[in-house]
Design a protein around this motif. Structure first.
Motif: not given
Lengths: 542, 927
Positions: B469-471, B474-482, B525-532, B537-540
């Motif tokens: 579930n990409i949604g 993505k949400k989880a990773h946005e939290g991690i990014t912050s 790299e994370r900022r580059d990857l997570i929004p898109t 690009n899951l393997p990345r």
């Protein structure tokens, strides 16, 4: 002829005196001999007799000195000191008396603080208030050992056996005459000496130790002393004690466990068995904890081999023969009909035939680590030093840090990573299991813990974690059994008793429940400072 | 006759008389005063009508007459006035009719009785009369007989008259007032005006002012100049004057010199005053000229920088103080003064020789000389002194600056708190990464909380990405990014704090700096990857998470290790401080033993209290040592006697009882225990540091050993080449054939493996061997360079190491070519250069090793050790973070600058085109 008669008459009193003196020395010697074979009652009679007969100052001093030693062997520290002082007053600066007095006064510092509890055949002494909880458990085990081991060795002491629990390392080193280094290096936590059993309180070791087995082990020594009249060499002493130490809880006596199997397998492979001669004068004097444990494994399996091959009565017969011959080689030959070297070689051959394996890879025997008062860290990272692999240590540390912050799942992840580097570490496995328990993964936790029971039977955390699992799963009997095992290692962990109270309540065992409540209340009390008893100069009725 | 009645009568009458007289006098005083005030007031008022001496004299005489008259009439008369019996009798009659007469009669009768004259009445009757009169007088209120005190009733008009007359007196013309109170009756004779013309004044200013003498003429004669100026007054009197004086009103008289009709006198201006010229007789006098003394102003000084309420600085720091100072004539000295609890101290900023009137400057204040308590606020000012030699130097005081010396320990503790904060935040991030970040079955669930996590459950290979579930992810990773951003920001702040922390060493700083860069790279790299983020690009993402987890694990362990080391070090510092205090206490006890004075005893008490506090802090610090460090690096036996509180009490008691020897003995025991503990801490700290750096040290050792080996080989090869050269020189005939021979032999190399040529028994064989060996060494050097490049992540080696090794490799290549091309001498030269370059590289590496070893011993500036996972240093912005210059220990005072440069170097990376330049450089060398 007349001259000869005159001369004879002249010297007669002197000759008579010399004869008397010689008789008195023999009397004292017989007293000492009794003591050395722990025939304390006999020695006591001799000492009393000597006190009556002593005329000269020298004799009186000798008699008081013997009496002092007898009282010490009886466990009467105060009397021993007072008789010693009398001897010293009569014959000052006698090296033997002064040395003994010095020892007595040092050992009395703890000896005078002892409180006593009696069972049918034992007098249990302790000094630290918390050590009082040991009495109940120790009494049960020792009484069982009295019958079980007594049956094996066909010996039952006539007098109650004194068992002393020492409250700290220093007092134990003084009483046992072992050095601190000896104790820490070889892990000797109990001795049977001076007609008594002495152990260190398991409270002093962070993880505790198999103190109930140790009591049984030392009691075996006691019986061997009695039965053999102190003729058994140390290696055989230890072998018999090792062979019998679990007798109070197991019908089948087996010395080999995965730990000993690993040590023996490695020693056989590397041809590095400890020579029998090196085990003198004590296993505590061996160079390392590893050597000491290997020696225990060796001597235990030697006795095991003897009993298995020449029957259960061979042990009793061996001790009887030893008493008569005072030579283990002759005794072995009489029992086994082979020379000692042949006997030894056949034991080695037997070991090799068992195809022993190194069950615990990379096993290391750590030195004893005591709890320190004063400057100490309260965190639980102390045992990380026991992890030899750096990566395993690092990941465990990470797991600890995450766990301390409530990140249980992440902690699990790190512990599992650590396990890759040290797969059977009881430290990591117990941390992993306790974390899994914390978020309800009981089966997985149990799966991790079960192998440890065999591999590391002395590791208390395994029992506590398993106890938690059984309790959570409602398996009260197994939980009780597991917690009881934990008690046999370290009864000072309040969690054990906290868990046992509801277990006994639910099992309908009010007496046990009450007993555990009492233990818990003692453990939760603030440490009470122990005041040494003041030595009074009370007169001794002679 | 009763004598009592007579006495009563006399006493009553006498009292009455006295009281009446007192009232008369009081009234006289009041009336006289009124006349006096009125006279003075009226005279003062009238003085305004004419300002004439005669008029003034008349007024004065009139006033005096009025006063004298008033005095005689009103006061003197009252004093001299005697009571008349008849008048008294009259007054008594007014009280009780007939009483006066009766009293008078009684007195007369008594008088006659005493004179024993023949009386017309019997004595009894007289007595009865006297008794009756006395009784009556006694019983009556005689106050009406006493006149009223006017002053009581009229004090208001009197006071008014006084005030009015004083006011008028004050307002009277000055000449009249002084004349009125002077002794003369007639006003003094005023001298005639001496008129002066052609007044010329010459000013000679004090030397320190630096003002040139000035002559002023055509003026009225008033003088105005700075104090200390010598004034030369010159004028032409308009009447003949032989002798005279210049008189300074409040000062002295200066004789005039008269020459050719001009008078001249000199005086020095001391204060504002006036002066005039008069002839010797005093009959002629000039007008009074004004002297205005100008004051030399105090210097003005101001501190322009630093500014702010309280400036926090490190105790060893030097601060730049910028100041300006001005004075009207010149500044001679500037002093910096500061106040601490210990008193006021000062330091000369500048001794100025030329006394400028204005200065602007900078002063570097070395704060290490200040003795103050930590956190104490010190007020500093600049005092500027002028060059006034007349009144003495005056000074001006600047605005204050307030300095607070930072407590370095507190600062360091702040750093440790900040380290703990970063550690906590990274643990939080790691926790999230593991629990929420990883690609696992959890993302198949609709709810994030349904995760079933555990490494044993994770098998990334088996994860079906299409079911994720990409949604949610993505949400989880946005939290991690912050959270990573937050941790990074804390890390940045930590690095800033460390810069000014004397206790943090370079090891920690560099480690943290590198950590920041690595995390920034990952975050980039994370900022580059997570929004898109998409299934493709899951393997990345999977790879990124793995690297992040590894990175955060290493970072946390690094921080944890730093904290452990610091706690150990803190304990050591406290232990050493306690030991030093014990030594001081020991000295005090020895002193007490010698002199036994009370002051020493008090000092001992104070010291024991200090020790108590210090030991408690030490125990606290020891308690904070991590259990594994405690078990792994310290000797527990050394810490058994740490609780010395009871012993300190005992020392105190023994001291009080005068048992100094016993106290010293006890103290010796404690000191021994403490020394044992310090020894254990020291050795534990060193072992811990060594253990932390062991990986780096062993890598360096290995590289150095390889360099040594290559150097040795190359040296040996050069010797062989020398031998070859010698052999060729001995057999020149063969020289020409050498190339052919070598070429031929190379082809046959395999077959000739065991031949005598390969054993080096001929020059041709030797040459071939050398070429071969040279190529091997060159290859080894290349391998070493490659390895060093790999180690760059963990060891910030000086670029020289790599450069020199590359250089050496180039020379080796040259040597090989030379050998193949028959140029043996050139080959030797190239080999020598190669050896030199190797030696340089080795020395650089050994220098670094030495720094590591120092760091491992807890001394000197350490070097960074990075528990990194060997990720490439080339960040997304092309940052090269491979090397940072480590200053030697003696340069460590410039810590802050160094650390700033370091950070900058790490951030900036190589200048543009540097790599290309470098490449060309090596190519050139190789050519």
């Amino acid at each position: 002829v007349r001259s000869l008669i005159i001369i004879t008459l002249f010297f007669l009193p002197f000759i008579s005196a010399l004869t008397e003196e010689s008789d008195f020395s023999a009397l004292l010697k017989s007293g000492k001999d009794y003591l050395s074979s722990w025939q304390v009652q006999e020695a006591s009679k001799v000492a009393d007799n000597a006190l009556e007969l002593a005329k000269s100052a020298n004799d009186k001093a000798g008699a008081y000195f013997l009496k002092s030693q007898v009282e010490f062997y009886k466990g009467n520290y105060r009397k021993a000191r007072q008789f010693g002082k009398k001897a010293d007053e009569i014959l000052p600066n006698q090296k033997g008396i002064v040395g003994f007095l010095d020892y007595i006064s040092r050992v009395s510092k703890t000896g005078n603080t002892f409180k006593e509890a009696k069972t049918e055949h034992f007098i249990l002494r302790y000094s630290h208030p918390q050590d009082s909880i040991l009495v109940g458990y120790a009494g049960d085990v020792l009484e069982r050992a009295y019958f079980e081991i007594g049956l094996d060795l066909e010996t039952y002491p006539h007098e109650p056996v004194i068992v002393e629990v020492y409250p700290d390392l220093e007092s134990f080193t003084i009483a046992s005459t072992l050095s601190k280094k000896d104790i820490e290096t070889t892990g000797i936590v109990g001795v049977c000496k001076f007609n008594r059993i002495m152990i260190i309180s398991p409270r002093l070791l962070p993880q505790g130790y198999m103190w109930l087995d140790t009591l049984a082990h030392e009691y075996t020594h006691y019986l061997v002393f009695l039965k053999s009249g102190n003729t058994v060499p140390v290696w055989l002493h230890e072998g018999i004690a090792k062979f019998e130490e679990k007798r109070w809880r197991e019908k089948k006596r087996s010395v080999i466990n995965p730990f000993y199997e690993t040590l023996l397998a490695r020693a056989l492979k590397e041809n590095s068995l400890i020579p029998i001669e090196k085990m003198h004068p004590s296993l505590a004097k061996l160079g390392s904890a590893y050597e000491a444990q290997l020696a225990f494994a060796q001597v235990g399996t030697i006795v095991d081999f003897l009993v298995k091959k020449w029957g259960p009565s061979s042990l009793g017969n061996l001790l009887n023969t030893m008493r008569e011959k005072n030579d283990y080689k002759i005794a072995i030959r009489e029992i086994t009909k082979t020379t000692f070297p042949d006997f030894y070689n056949s034991w080695v051959k037997d070991l090799r035939s068992r195809n022993l394996k190194e069950r615990i890879p990379g096993v290391k025997v750590k030195e004893l680590r005591f709890k320190q008062d004063g400057a100490k860290s309260e965190d639980e990272s102390k045992d990380l030093v026991d992890l030899d692999n750096i990566r395993a240590r690092d990941y465990t540390r990470l797991g600890d840090m995450l766990k301390a912050r409530g990140r249980l799942r992440a902690a699990t992840y790190e512990y599992e990573k650590a396990l890759h580097f040290d797969p059977v570490s009881p430290i990591i496995l117990n941390r992993l299991a306790s974390t899994q328990i914390a978020y309800g993964k009981y089966d997985k936790a149990k799966e991790k813990l079960t192998p440890l029971l065999e591999l590391y039977p002395e590791y208390i955390d395994t029992y506590i974690n398993l106890g938690r699992i059984y309790l959570e799963k409602g398996n009260l009997n197994k939980a009780e059994e597991t917690y009881r095992k934990a008690i046999s290692i370290n009864p000072f962990n309040p969690e054990i008793h906290t868990a046992l109270i509801p277990i006994y309540e639910r099992l309908g065992l009010p007496d046990s429940e009450e007993s555990e409540k009492k233990v818990l209340s003692i453990l939760l009390e603030e440490d009470v400072k122990i005041k040494p008893r003041i030595d009074t100069n009370e007169e001794i009725s002679e | 006759m009763k004598s009592g009645s007579k006495e009563i009568l006399e006493r009553l009458l006498s009292d009455l008389e006295k009281r009446r007289k007192r009232v008369w006098i009081a009234n006289g005083v009041g009336e006289f005063s009124f006349v006096l005030f009125a006279s003075l007031g009226i005279a003062s008022l009238l003085a305004h009508i004419h300002s004439n001496n005669v008029y003034f004299s008349i007024l004065k005489i009139s006033a005096l007459l009025a006063v004298c008259l008033g005095f005689v009439r009103l006061l003197l008369f009252a004093v001299l006035k005697k009571e008349k019996k008849t008048r008294l009798a009259k007054e008594l009659d007014s009280v009780s009719p007939g009483l006066g007469e009766d009293t008078l009669n009684a007195l007369l009768l008594l008088e006659e009785t005493e004179s024993e004259k023949e009386l017309g009445a019997s004595k009894s009757l007289i007595q009865a009369h006297v008794d009756r009169v006395a009784l009556k007088l006694e019983s009556l209120d005689l106050s009406p007989v006493i006149p009223k005190e006017k002053i009581k009733n009229h004090w208001k008009p009197l006071a008014f008259a006084l005030a009015l007359s004083l006011t008028l007196l004050m307002l009277a013309p000055e000449g009249f007032r002084s004349f009125l109170f002077s002794a003369s009756i007639l006003p003094p004779q005023r001298p005639h005006l001496l008129e002066l013309a052609d007044i010329k004044i010459n000013y000679r200013y004090p030397d320190y002012t630096g003002i040139a003498p000035q002559e002023v003429d055509g003026i009225i004669g008033d003088v105005k100049a700075i104090k200390g100026t010598i004034v030369s007054f010159e004028a032409t009197p308009l009447r003949s004057l032989d002798k005279g004086n210049l008189v300074i009103e409040k000062g002295h008289t200066i004789p005039l010199s008269v020459e050719k009709g001009r008078i001249k006198a000199e005086f020095t201006i001391i204060s504002s005053d006036g002066f005039f010229i008069e002839d010797k007789s005093g009959r002629f006098r000039s007008r009074v000229f004004k002297i205005t003394s100008e004051e030399d102003k105090n210097p003005k000084v101001a501190i322009t920088a630093p500014t702010g309420d309280v400036i926090e600085v490190d105790e060893k720091e030097k601060i730049d103080i910028y100041y300006t100072a001005q004075d009207d004539f010149g500044l001679t000295k500037l002093i910096l003064t500061w106040k601490t609890k210990n008193g006021e101290s000062s330091r000369s900023i500048d001794q100025i020789k030329e006394a400028p009137t204005s200065i602007e400057g900078r002063f570097v204040w070395d704060l290490s000389v200040i003795e103050s308590d930590p956190d104490e606020i010190i007020e500093a000012r600049i005092k500027a002194y002028d060059n006034d030699t007349v009144s003495g130097p005056k000074f001006g005081v600047s605005n204050p600056i307030k300095i607070k010396l930072k407590n370095p320990r507190r600062k360091h503790e702040d750093v440790l708190v900040a380290v703990e904060k970063v550690l906590d935040e990274l643990l939080d991030v790691l926790g999230d990464e593991v629990e929420k970040g990883r690609l696992q079955d959890g993302y198949l669930a609709r709810n994030q909380n349904d995760f079933s996590i555990g490494a044993e459950e994770q098998n990334l290979n088996r994860i079906d990405y299409t079911k994720i579930n990409i949604g949610i992810m993505k949400k989880a990773h946005e939290g991690i990014t912050s959270k990573i951003e937050k941790a990074l920001s804390s890390l940045g702040r930590l690095l800033e704090t460390i810069k000014s922390d004397d206790f943090s060493d370079y090891t920690s700083f560099l480690g943290l700096s590198n950590m920041k860069i690595r995390i920034e790279d990952l975050l980039y790299e994370r900022r580059d990857l997570i929004p898109t983020l998409s299934l493709s690009n899951l393997p990345r993402l999977d790879g990124l998470i793995t690297r992040e987890i590894n990175e955060f694990e290493d970072d946390i362990l690094f921080l944890d290790s730093t904290l452990k080391g610091e706690r150990l070090r803190e304990s050591l510092v406290y232990g050493k401080e306690a030991l030093s205090k014990y030594n001081e206490l020991s000295e005090l006890l020895e002193k007490l033993k010698q002199n036994g004075d009370e002051a020493t005893r008090r000092k001992i008490e104070k010291k024991i209290e200090e020790l108590r506090g210090l030991m408690s802090q030490l125990a606290e610090k020891l308690g904070s040592i991590s259990g594994d460090v405690y078990e792994g690096f310290l000797n527990p036996d050394a810490f058994e006697s740490i609780d010395v509180s009871g012993k300190l009490d005992e020392i105190m008691n023994l001291t009080e009882q005068g048992k100094i020897a016993e106290a010293l003995n006890l103290l010796g025991g404690i000191k021994n225990s403490l020394q044992g503990m310090i020894a254990s801490l020291e050795s534990g700290f060193q072992s811990f540091s060594s253990a932390s750096l062991s990986k780096e040290i062993s890598k360096l050792n290995e590289m150095i050993a390889r360099m040594k080996s290559i150097e040795k080989e190359e040296t040996s090869l050069r010797r062989k080449t020398e031998d070859l050269k010698q052999s060729l020189l001995k057999a020149p005939a063969k020289k020409e054939k050498l190339a052919d021979f070598v070429e031929r032999e190379r082809k046959k190399i395999e077959e000739l493996k065991n031949s005598r040529f390969l054993k080096g028994e001929t020059s041709e064989g030797q040459s071939h061997q050398i070429v071969k060996r040279q190529e091997q060494i060159e290859e080894e050097t290349g391998e070493l360079v490659k390895d060093i490049t790999e180690y760059e992540d963990d060891l910030p080696l000086h670029p020289n190491v790599g450069e020199k090794l590359n250089e050496s490799k180039g020379f080796m290549q040259g040597a090989s070519r030379n050998l193949r091309g028959k140029e043996v001498s050139k080959a030797i030269s190239n080999q020598e250069e190669a050896i030199k370059a190797l030696k340089k590289a080795r020395e650089e590496a050994e220098g670094l090793l030495e720094k590591y070893q120092l760091s491992a011993k807890g001394m000197g500036p350490s070097v960074p050790f990075v528990l990194g996972s060997g990720q490439p240093r080339q960040g997304p912005r092309g940052v090269d973070t491979g090397y940072v210059e480590i200053p030697p220990p003696q340069e460590s005072e410039t810590g802050k600058e160094f650390k700033e440069n370091l950070l900058k170097a790490i951030r900036d990376g190589s200048p543009e085109g540097y790599s290309e330049l470098n490449k060309r450089y090596y190519e050139r060398i190789v050519k």
